[in-house]
Design a protein around this motif. Structure first.
Motif, PDB file in Angstrom:
ATOM      1  N   ILE A 347       1.056  -1.207  -0.068  1.00 47.36           N
ATOM      2  CA  ILE A 347      -0.006  -0.007  -0.026  1.00 47.36           C
ATOM      3  C   ILE A 347       1.075   1.246  -0.125  1.00 47.36           C
ATOM      4  O   ILE A 347       1.792   1.299   0.866  1.00 47.36           O
ATOM      5  CB  ILE A 347      -0.755  -0.014   1.302  1.00 47.36           C
ATOM      6  N   ILE A 348       0.683   2.006  -1.109  1.00 50.46           N
ATOM      7  CA  ILE A 348       1.481   3.383  -1.145  1.00 50.46           C
ATOM      8  C   ILE A 348       0.789   4.439  -1.492  1.00 50.46           C
ATOM      9  O   ILE A 348      -0.581   4.466  -1.896  1.00 50.46           O
ATOM     10  CB  ILE A 348       2.716   3.318  -2.255  1.00 50.46           C
ATOM     11  N   ILE A 461      -0.969  -7.478   8.943  1.00 46.15           N
ATOM     12  CA  ILE A 461      -0.870  -5.839   8.442  1.00 46.15           C
ATOM     13  C   ILE A 461       0.360  -5.496   9.124  1.00 46.15           C
ATOM     14  O   ILE A 461       0.321  -5.203  10.229  1.00 46.15           O
ATOM     15  CB  ILE A 461      -2.280  -5.253   8.797  1.00 46.15           C
ATOM     16  N   LEU A 462       1.374  -4.898   8.195  1.00 47.89           N
ATOM     17  CA  LEU A 462       2.609  -4.385   8.619  1.00 47.89           C
ATOM     18  C   LEU A 462       2.645  -2.944   8.213  1.00 47.89           C
ATOM     19  O   LEU A 462       2.641  -2.385   6.986  1.00 47.89           O
ATOM     20  CB  LEU A 462       3.665  -5.055   7.990  1.00 47.89           C
ATOM     21  N   ASP A 463       2.513  -1.963   9.078  1.00 48.52           N
ATOM     22  CA  ASP A 463       2.691  -0.456   9.174  1.00 48.52           C
ATOM     23  C   ASP A 463       3.877   0.009   9.102  1.00 48.52           C
ATOM     24  O   ASP A 463       4.231   0.140  10.213  1.00 48.52           O
ATOM     25  CB  ASP A 463       1.678   0.169   9.607  1.00 48.52           C
ATOM     26  N   GLU A 464       4.705   0.368   8.157  1.00 48.14           N
ATOM     27  CA  GLU A 464       5.808   0.769   8.225  1.00 48.14           C
ATOM     28  C   GLU A 464       6.971  -0.178   9.264  1.00 48.14           C
ATOM     29  O   GLU A 464       7.442   0.228  10.321  1.00 48.14           O
ATOM     30  CB  GLU A 464       6.082   2.176   8.875  1.00 48.14           C
ATOM     31  N   ILE A 490       1.203  -4.663   3.457  1.00 50.56           N
ATOM     32  CA  ILE A 490       2.450  -3.994   3.718  1.00 50.56           C
ATOM     33  C   ILE A 490       2.432  -2.277   3.365  1.00 50.56           C
ATOM     34  O   ILE A 490       2.064  -2.124   2.137  1.00 50.56           O
ATOM     35  CB  ILE A 490       3.529  -4.408   3.078  1.00 50.56           C
ATOM     36  N   VAL A 491       2.629  -1.449   4.227  1.00 50.24           N
ATOM     37  CA  VAL A 491       2.662  -0.195   4.166  1.00 50.24           C
ATOM     38  C   VAL A 491       4.069   0.259   4.394  1.00 50.24           C
ATOM     39  O   VAL A 491       4.439   0.127   5.369  1.00 50.24           O
ATOM     40  CB  VAL A 491       1.742   0.679   4.806  1.00 50.24           C
TER      41      VAL A 491
END
Length: 629
Positions: A347-348, A461-464, A490-491
């Motif tokens: 996700i970008i 869900i991996l945010d930074e 992934i963000v």
């Protein structure tokens, strides 16, 4: 030019040394990446070189002509002052003039602007001011009158980075720039610009980073701190991985040989009488040396993530016609998507376009304005968020983990105690009784990952996730995720991490638009750059005004008029280019002197190279401005 020499540096906190008896040199033009596990002493070494910490033992020499600049992970500011006052903190006429000019522009006061322009003219400060404008613009720093204490964490990091780059641009050319994780909180465009800037400025650089593409783009040498020692590798990250593997293989072979010798010597020692001869005493001393080597443990410790994953059924998640807005700002406009088992999506998008809101809606933490979110009965989310751990500082690591469970199931059956599981996550027994507030940022991230994975999630869900993690831990995390059978969202701004793990992207373009791009991060950036290039070519073509009259078609001139400052810059550039050309010709004549000493010829040659770069840069700017005149 020789910048720094270090000989036999040792630094410890408590009994355990961070590094021991390390030696190195830094010369002008070196671009070095420093890597190690969290807690080994990377940041401490940078602070020692910057003069804010001292060594326990060893000698450190820094050339008196060299200025050492340090960009830290936790930047220090005068919290009560504005962004402008913190960035232009140096007491110097040119810096004062630029600060007054920036202040006047924000106030939009004609009298102040006129006075500031006059002062800038008097000091010839326009060239440096143009560089300042570029740095502030590229790092998205616009509201210079904001008080620093009111800024977010990401804004603080960008202001600190701008302050550092402006300082080294203003200082004399002999500067060692040390940067501790400079790409955290930067988007990809900013990271790419910083890569280009550091290469163009020809700075001498010592860099700590987990961004491997950034490392390869900027650095040509890697130093690794490991087991209190320092190892030096020339070349890029791939070369480092290959050379390190060969070194570990060689060292393990050496230890195996020492173990065989140790067994023989141990048998001899046991047979010896109490009264030993000089010859046997010498062999006894050698035995203890062999014993120390045989008992070495140099296996490259890795985080073992053999965690059991809950079964994921056929139905995962489905979003139907999802709408979400905040006031007049749309986040999602009719978003439709059905997740499949094993999907790996990146996700970008720019900050504020709705990435975090989307993740919250998917997990049921926020409700959409309209539309449906249907989740499968077997879905278990594991959310690695930027918020980090919710902890009580008076707890020890082992106590904190036991608040979740006493044991953890493994993929191959059986279970591990909390203490055993912590060891697999590189928390040795002595570290398990450390208080949470004493952990480094990377150790807290590792502990956060542990608490998520033990719940057996099948939708991660991996945010930074890469912020504050060291490179060795990142490599192991990537290996685990590449084999992970569940869904991944992934963000991340880490291009290497994304390229390795995702199959396609959700691109949040703003105004509620989300595009599904069929490729990885690098492929997306290449497409973006191609589109930008096409747009530039299209805009460069003359626009013809259509008319039904007999008049010939007229070209519409959409050029904006140059400002007073740009006119002055244009005039100054013409003079500067002429002066540089004259200096270049003079140096070329001097190089023709066969009797000139070698050192002087080297200096002249280097200066000619610098002049050529300056001429190229100024000619490009002159051409850009000439289009407006």
């Amino acid at each position: 030019m020789h910048y720094i020499s270090a000989e036999g540096l040792t630094k410890s906190f408590g009994v355990t040394p961070l590094f021991q008896n390390i030696s190195f040199n830094i010369n002008e033009g070196d671009k070095i990446a420093l890597i190690a596990r969290n807690g080994v002493g990377k940041s401490t070494l940078l602070r020692i070189l910057a003069g804010s910490e001292t060594v326990d033992e060893g000698k450190l020499w820094i050339n008196k002509e060299v200025t050492v600049a340090l960009f830290e992970q936790d930047p220090k500011f005068d919290e009560a002052k504005t962004v402008l006052e913190n960035i232009f903190h140096t007491a110097h006429p040119v810096m004062d003039a630029i600060r007054q000019y920036e202040d006047a522009e924000e106030s939009n006061d004609g009298h102040l602007i006129a006075a500031a322009i006059t002062r800038m003219d008097e000091l010839g400060a326009w060239n440096f001011e143009a560089k300042v404008k570029q740095i502030l613009g590229k790092l998205n720093i616009h509201h210079l009158q904001n008080i620093v204490s009111e800024l977010s964490g990401g804004q603080r990091k960008r202001v600190a980075l701008a302050k550092t780059l402006i300082d080294i641009g203003f200082e004399h050319k002999h500067t060692l720039l040390m940067m501790d994780e400079p790409t955290n909180h930067l988007d990809v465009e900013m990271i790419e610009w910083l890569e280009h800037y550091l290469n163009q400025e020809n700075v001498t650089l010592l860099l700590v980073t987990h961004d491997r593409y950034f490392l390869d783009a900027v650095c040509s040498e890697i130093w690794e701190l490991e087991r209190s020692n320092m190892y030096v590798y020339k070349g890029d990250y791939e070369n480092y991985i290959e050379k390190k593997a060969a070194r570990l293989e060689s060292e393990n072979a050496s230890i195996d040989k020492a173990k065989n010798e140790y067994r023989k010597e141990l048998e001899w020692m046991r047979k010896q009488p109490k009264a030993r001869t000089t010859k046997s005493k010498s062999r006894q001393d050698n035995f203890y040396e062999v014993e120390a080597k045989a008992k070495q443990k140099i296996a490259d410790a890795q985080m073992q993530l053999g965690v059991k994953m809950s079964r994921l059924g056929g139905k995962v998640a489905e979003l139907k016609k999802v709408y979400k807005s905040y006031g007049d700002k749309p986040i999602l406009k009719g978003f439709d998507y059905t997740f499949s088992k094993g999907e790996r999506i990146g996700i970008i998008g720019k900050n504020g376009v709705g990435k975090s809101t989307f993740l919250n809606i998917l997990q049921g933490l926020e409700q959409p304005d309209s539309g449906k979110v249907n989740l499968g009965d077997t879905v278990i989310f594991g959310n690695f968020s930027q918020l980090g751990l919710v902890i009580k500082d008076n707890l020890r690591v082992i106590e904190y983990v036991k608040t979740f469970a006493e044991s953890f199931p493994l993929a191959k059956g059986g279970s591990l105690s909390a203490a055993q599981f912590l060891e697999l996550f590189l928390f040795p027994p002595e570290k398990q009784y450390t208080y949470l507030n004493s952990l480094s940022g990377g150790e807290k991230k590792r502990l956060q990952l542990l608490t998520i994975l033990f719940r057996n999630p099948n939708f991660l869900i991996l945010d930074e996730p890469t912020n504050d993690l060291d490179l060795p831990t990142l490599a192991v995390l990537e290996n685990f995720l590449s084999e992970y059978q569940g869904c991944l969202l992934i963000v991340s701004h880490d291009r290497y991490f994304m390229d390795r793990l995702v199959d396609h992207l959700f691109v949040f373009e703003g105004d509620g638009v989300v595009r599904d791009f069929p490729g990885n991060y690098t492929q997306y950036r290449l497409e973006e750059k191609q589109n930008e290039a096409k747009k530039v070519v299209a805009e460069a073509k003359p626009v013809i005004q259509q008319s039904n009259s007999n008049q010939p078609p007229m070209r519409v001139d959409s050029k904006r008029k140059p400002s007073y400052k740009e006119k002055r810059e244009f005039e100054m550039l013409e003079k500067e280019l002429a002066a540089l050309e004259a200096e270049k010709q003079q140096l070329e004549q001097q190089l023709g002197n066969a009797d000139a000493p070698y050192d002087q010829i080297t200096l002249w040659s280097n200066r000619i190279g610098d002049i050529a770069n300056e001429i190229n840069a100024k000619e490009m700017r002159w051409l850009e401005l000439s289009e407006m005149m």
